[in-house]
Enzyme design. Structure first.
Site: not given
Ligand code: NAP
Length: 312
Positions: A153-154, A174-175, A230, A259, A277
């Protein structure tokens, strides 16, 4: 619902804390006696927590009637989702509502690292503009190549913004997905292609140190790494070594290993920009996240299903 049915493990934020207590009768574990869990855990059906506090299998084991967990934040590296699902416990997080703010910050860090905004601000404040003259040349952003690790999503919101900067966008995950961006099956190949590599995947053992010394070397001396995912995804010792050796151009980091706080080796570098963060930390987005924690519990009570379940 009995007053003890909803347990809140830690403070979430002013809005959620108030609504959980006033509308759902939450018991605040941090305000209770140390033996509260042992005495009342058997009556708890709902749990409110946050990605900071998490909820492990041991906590769930102390709550035999638990049916749903509502967690603030989108990461779930601190939640034992597998243990919950094995018991049929629904687990919700707060996705979607924070995408724009986290993507905005990723771009802020990218531009700040490339154009050295923080360093040039320090230059002006220290009187060096007046005493020494113009600031050194920096790196162009528009029209370059943007690589994204984790097009979720992000990551997708970051990619969309890239189009506004006339960038080509590719990603690794992953895909491959049905999107108008190129998929690179190898992260090293993506880093080699990219001018900017943005980490937008979550933490946990599967993604630990995906951004390795080899990936950083492939990104190269003019490449810039941005991490809003992360801290654990990046091999931080390798990052520091690459910056010190000049084999990486710069970094913009919202998340770090160990952190809160950042190592001096990163803090003293002008080609590194660090934020504490704060990807989702705007008034509007934090309020929406807090409301969603509450809405997930209301939906579960009404329909037996949380609104935004973590599906694994
Ligand atoms: P999301 O929609 O679940 O997206 C996560 C992405 O990570 C998926 O597209 C997935 O791609 C990929 N992924 C998972 N495992 C992987 C792997 N082993 N190798 C490569 N890619 C992998 O989650 P989101 O809402 O975008 O959030 C993503 C992350 O941002 C959160 O989990 C959190 O850690 C971080 N975050 C940070 C902040 C901040 O304040 N900095 C705030 C919110 C979130 P595939 O399905 O194609 O593998």
């Amino acid at each position: 619902m009995a007053a003890s049915s909803l347990l809140q493990l830690a403070p979430i934020g002013p809005l959620a804390d108030r609504l959980l207590r006033d509308n759902l009768g939450a018991v605040r574990l941090w305000e209770e006696e140390a033996d509260w869990l042992a005495r009342h855990g058997a009556g708890v059906e709902l749990l409110a927590t946050s990605v900071r506090r998490g909820c492990d299998a041991a906590m769930m084991a102390a709550l035999p009637q638990l049916r749903a967990i509502s967690s603030w934040g989108v990461g779930y590296d601190t939640l034992d989702v597998e243990a919950a699902h094995a018991r049929g416990i629904q687990v919700a997080n707060t996705p979607d509502v924070l995408d724009d703010c986290v993507a905005d910050l990723a771009w802020g860090l990218l531009i700040a690292a490339a154009r050295r905004i923080s360093a040039s601000d320090r230059y002006v404040r220290a009187g060096e503009w007046r005493d020494l003259g113009g600031f050194p040349l920096t790196t162009k952003v528009s029209g370059k190549r943007l690589g994204i690790l984790g097009l979720g999503r992000i990551g997708t919101a970051i990619a969309r913004r890239g189009q506004g900067f006339d960038m080509q966008v590719r990603y690794n995950g992953r895909s491959p997905k049905d999107v108008p961006y190129g998929f690179e099956a190898s992260l090293v190949a993506l880093a080699e292609w990219s001018d900017f590599l943005v980490v937008a995947c979550g933490g946990g053992p599967e993604t630990r140190h995906l951004v390795s010394a080899e990936v950083l070397a492939a990104l190269g001396p003019r490449g810039i790494l941005v991490n809003i995912g992360r801290g654990s995804v990046v091999d931080q010792a390798a990052l520091i070594a690459a910056l010190e050796a000049g084999t990486l151009g710069g970094a913009g980091l919202d998340v770090l290993q160990g952190e809160p706080g950042a190592p001096t080796a990163l803090c003293h570098r002008d080609n590194v920009v660090i934020s504490p963060h704060v990807g989702s930390a705007t008034i509007e987005t934090r309020e929406a996240m807090e409301q969603l924690v509450v809405d997930n519990l209301h939906a579960f009570l009404r329909e037996g299903r949380v609104l935004t379940p973590i599906l694994r």
